[in-house]
Write an enzyme that holds these catalytic residues in place. Structure first.
Site, mmCIF file in Angstrom:
data_model
loop_
_atom_site.group_PDB
_atom_site.id
_atom_site.type_symbol
_atom_site.label_atom_id
_atom_site.label_comp_id
_atom_site.label_asym_id
_atom_site.label_seq_id
_atom_site.Cartn_x
_atom_site.Cartn_y
_atom_site.Cartn_z
ATOM 1 N N CYS A 92 0.841 -1.190 0.000
ATOM 2 C CA CYS A 92 0.000 0.000 0.000
ATOM 3 C C CYS A 92 0.877 1.241 0.000
ATOM 4 C CB CYS A 92 -0.888 -0.023 1.245
ATOM 5 S SG CYS A 92 -2.003 1.361 1.377
ATOM 6 N N HIS A 134 -9.313 -3.700 -1.713
ATOM 7 C CA HIS A 134 -8.298 -2.958 -0.952
ATOM 8 C C HIS A 134 -8.622 -1.463 -0.973
ATOM 9 C CE1 HIS A 134 -3.919 -2.179 0.149
ATOM 10 N NE2 HIS A 134 -4.303 -0.995 -0.303
ATOM 11 N N GLU A 135 -8.920 -0.924 -2.161
ATOM 12 C CA GLU A 135 -9.186 0.513 -2.278
ATOM 13 C C GLU A 135 -10.516 0.893 -1.633
ATOM 14 O OE1 GLU A 135 -6.733 2.311 -2.971
ATOM 15 O OE2 GLU A 135 -5.471 0.816 -3.948
ATOM 16 N N HIS A 138 -10.057 1.473 1.965
ATOM 17 C CA HIS A 138 -9.580 2.828 2.277
ATOM 18 C C HIS A 138 -10.745 3.792 2.420
ATOM 19 C CE1 HIS A 138 -5.251 2.590 2.182
ATOM 20 N NE2 HIS A 138 -5.256 1.979 1.010
#
Length: 168
Positions: A92, A134-135, A138
Protein backbone atom coordinates in the site's frame (compact mmCIF):
# COMPACT_ATOMS: atom_id res chain seq x y z
CA UNK A 1 -2.33 18.28 -12.83
CA UNK A 2 -0.62 17.97 -9.48
CA UNK A 3 1.18 15.42 -7.35
CA UNK A 4 -0.78 15.05 -4.11
CA UNK A 5 0.66 14.17 -0.71
CA UNK A 6 -0.04 10.54 0.26
CA UNK A 7 -0.94 10.02 3.92
CA UNK A 8 1.00 7.27 5.69
CA UNK A 9 -0.04 4.84 8.41
CA UNK A 10 -0.66 5.49 11.30
CA UNK A 11 -2.04 8.92 10.27
CA UNK A 12 -5.55 9.07 11.81
CA UNK A 13 -6.97 10.76 8.69
CA UNK A 14 -6.66 7.37 6.94
CA UNK A 15 -9.46 6.20 9.26
CA UNK A 16 -11.94 8.76 7.89
CA UNK A 17 -14.97 7.28 6.15
CA UNK A 18 -15.32 8.89 2.72
CA UNK A 19 -18.56 10.54 1.64
CA UNK A 20 -20.33 9.70 -1.63
CA UNK A 21 -19.79 11.97 -4.60
CA UNK A 22 -23.08 13.76 -5.35
CA UNK A 23 -22.17 15.14 -8.77
CA UNK A 24 -19.29 14.18 -11.05
CA UNK A 25 -18.14 17.64 -12.11
CA UNK A 26 -14.91 19.28 -13.27
CA UNK A 27 -13.62 19.32 -9.68
CA UNK A 28 -14.01 15.55 -9.37
CA UNK A 29 -12.46 15.01 -12.80
CA UNK A 30 -9.49 17.18 -11.73
CA UNK A 31 -9.18 15.10 -8.56
CA UNK A 32 -9.17 11.93 -10.71
CA UNK A 33 -6.42 13.37 -12.95
CA UNK A 34 -4.33 14.42 -9.93
CA UNK A 35 -4.81 11.01 -8.32
CA UNK A 36 -3.62 9.24 -11.47
CA UNK A 37 -0.55 11.46 -11.64
CA UNK A 38 0.16 10.84 -7.95
CA UNK A 39 -0.34 7.07 -8.27
CA UNK A 40 1.90 6.78 -11.33
CA UNK A 41 4.60 8.92 -9.70
CA UNK A 42 4.58 6.89 -6.45
CA UNK A 43 4.50 4.32 -8.28
CA UNK A 44 1.42 2.28 -7.46
CA UNK A 45 -1.45 0.42 -9.08
CA UNK A 46 -4.34 1.88 -7.08
CA UNK A 47 -5.14 4.96 -5.03
CA UNK A 48 -8.19 5.98 -3.00
CA UNK A 49 -9.02 9.65 -2.42
CA UNK A 50 -8.80 9.05 1.35
CA UNK A 51 -5.07 8.39 0.92
CA UNK A 52 -4.58 11.93 -0.40
CA UNK A 53 -6.73 13.45 2.37
CA UNK A 54 -9.80 13.96 0.18
CA UNK A 55 -12.65 12.14 1.85
CA UNK A 56 -14.80 11.40 -1.18
CA UNK A 57 -15.57 7.96 -2.60
CA UNK A 58 -13.15 8.06 -5.54
CA UNK A 59 -10.65 5.36 -6.59
CA UNK A 60 -8.21 5.24 -9.49
CA UNK A 61 -6.40 2.13 -10.64
CA UNK A 62 -4.17 0.88 -13.43
CA UNK A 63 -2.95 -2.71 -13.29
CA UNK A 64 -1.06 -2.54 -16.59
CA UNK A 65 2.72 -2.39 -16.88
CA UNK A 66 2.58 0.50 -19.34
CA UNK A 67 -0.15 2.72 -17.83
CA UNK A 68 -2.52 1.79 -20.64
CA UNK A 69 -5.52 0.64 -18.58
CA UNK A 70 -6.57 3.51 -16.29
CA UNK A 71 -9.78 2.74 -14.41
CA UNK A 72 -11.94 5.15 -12.43
CA UNK A 73 -14.39 4.06 -9.73
CA UNK A 74 -16.60 6.80 -8.27
CA UNK A 75 -18.88 5.70 -5.41
CA UNK A 76 -17.71 2.09 -5.85
CA UNK A 77 -19.53 -0.77 -4.20
CA UNK A 78 -18.59 -4.42 -4.40
CA UNK A 79 -20.35 -7.64 -3.61
CA UNK A 80 -18.55 -10.98 -3.19
CA UNK A 81 -19.78 -13.55 -5.71
CA UNK A 82 -18.16 -16.56 -4.07
CA UNK A 83 -17.15 -17.83 -0.66
CA UNK A 84 -13.79 -18.87 -2.10
CA UNK A 85 -10.91 -16.75 -0.90
CA UNK A 86 -7.62 -15.87 -2.57
CA UNK A 87 -4.51 -14.90 -0.69
CA UNK A 88 -2.44 -12.11 -2.21
CA UNK A 89 0.60 -10.34 -0.90
CA UNK A 90 -0.65 -6.77 -0.55
CA UNK A 91 1.24 -3.55 -0.29
CA UNK A 92 0.00 0.00 0.00
CA UNK A 93 1.25 3.49 -0.82
CA UNK A 94 0.10 4.49 2.68
CA UNK A 95 2.13 1.68 4.28
CA UNK A 96 5.34 2.04 2.24
CA UNK A 97 7.81 -0.82 2.17
CA UNK A 98 5.59 -3.42 3.82
CA UNK A 99 3.92 -6.38 2.12
CA UNK A 100 1.75 -9.00 3.83
CA UNK A 101 -0.61 -11.78 2.78
CA UNK A 102 -4.32 -10.95 2.98
CA UNK A 103 -7.27 -13.24 2.21
CA UNK A 104 -10.09 -11.72 0.16
CA UNK A 105 -13.05 -13.04 -1.83
CA UNK A 106 -11.87 -14.43 -5.16
CA UNK A 107 -14.63 -12.92 -7.32
CA UNK A 108 -16.65 -9.72 -6.85
CA UNK A 109 -19.25 -7.63 -8.68
CA UNK A 110 -18.35 -3.95 -8.76
CA UNK A 111 -20.81 -1.11 -9.31
CA UNK A 112 -19.47 2.41 -9.75
CA UNK A 113 -19.65 5.60 -11.77
CA UNK A 114 -17.04 6.35 -14.42
CA UNK A 115 -15.15 9.61 -14.94
CA UNK A 116 -18.20 11.08 -16.70
CA UNK A 117 -20.63 10.02 -13.98
CA UNK A 118 -22.10 7.14 -15.98
CA UNK A 119 -22.94 4.02 -13.94
CA UNK A 120 -21.30 0.74 -14.86
CA UNK A 121 -20.88 -2.72 -13.46
CA UNK A 122 -18.22 -5.37 -13.89
CA UNK A 123 -17.25 -8.77 -12.57
CA UNK A 124 -13.68 -8.92 -11.26
CA UNK A 125 -11.39 -11.79 -10.34
CA UNK A 126 -7.73 -12.07 -9.41
CA UNK A 127 -5.69 -8.91 -8.95
CA UNK A 128 -8.51 -6.57 -10.03
CA UNK A 129 -10.83 -8.09 -7.40
CA UNK A 130 -8.13 -7.75 -4.73
CA UNK A 131 -7.35 -4.15 -5.68
CA UNK A 132 -10.94 -2.93 -5.70
CA UNK A 133 -11.54 -4.49 -2.28
CA UNK A 134 -8.30 -2.96 -0.95
CA UNK A 135 -9.19 0.51 -2.28
CA UNK A 136 -12.80 0.32 -1.07
CA UNK A 137 -11.42 -0.52 2.37
CA UNK A 138 -9.58 2.83 2.28
CA UNK A 139 -12.86 4.61 1.57
CA UNK A 140 -14.25 2.93 4.69
CA UNK A 141 -11.30 3.91 6.89
CA UNK A 142 -9.70 0.46 6.80
CA UNK A 143 -6.15 -0.54 5.84
CA UNK A 144 -4.72 -3.90 4.81
CA UNK A 145 -2.77 -3.98 8.09
CA UNK A 146 -6.13 -4.31 9.88
CA UNK A 147 -6.32 -7.87 8.52
CA UNK A 148 -3.03 -8.76 10.22
CA UNK A 149 -2.41 -9.90 13.76
CA UNK A 150 -2.07 -7.08 16.28
CA UNK A 151 1.57 -8.10 16.74
CA UNK A 152 2.39 -7.64 13.04
CA UNK A 153 0.34 -4.43 12.80
CA UNK A 154 2.08 -2.92 15.85
CA UNK A 155 5.50 -3.87 14.49
CA UNK A 156 4.75 -2.11 11.18
CA UNK A 157 3.36 0.92 13.03
CA UNK A 158 6.47 1.23 15.20
CA UNK A 159 8.82 0.91 12.22
CA UNK A 160 6.94 3.59 10.26
CA UNK A 161 6.79 5.91 13.28
CA UNK A 162 10.56 5.53 13.68
CA UNK A 163 11.08 6.39 9.99
CA UNK A 164 8.81 9.45 10.35
CA UNK A 165 10.77 10.64 13.41
CA UNK A 166 14.06 10.26 11.54
CA UNK A 167 12.70 12.27 8.60
CA UNK A 168 11.38 15.09 10.81
Amino acid sequence: MAILNILEFPDPRLRTIAKPVDVVDDGIRQLVDDMFETMYEAPGIGLAATQVNVHKRVVVMDLSEDRSEPRVFINPEFEPLTDQMDQYQEGCLSVPGFYENVDRPQKVRIKALDRDGKPYELIAEGLLAVCIQHECDHLNGKLFVDYLSSLKRDRIKKKLEKIHRQQA
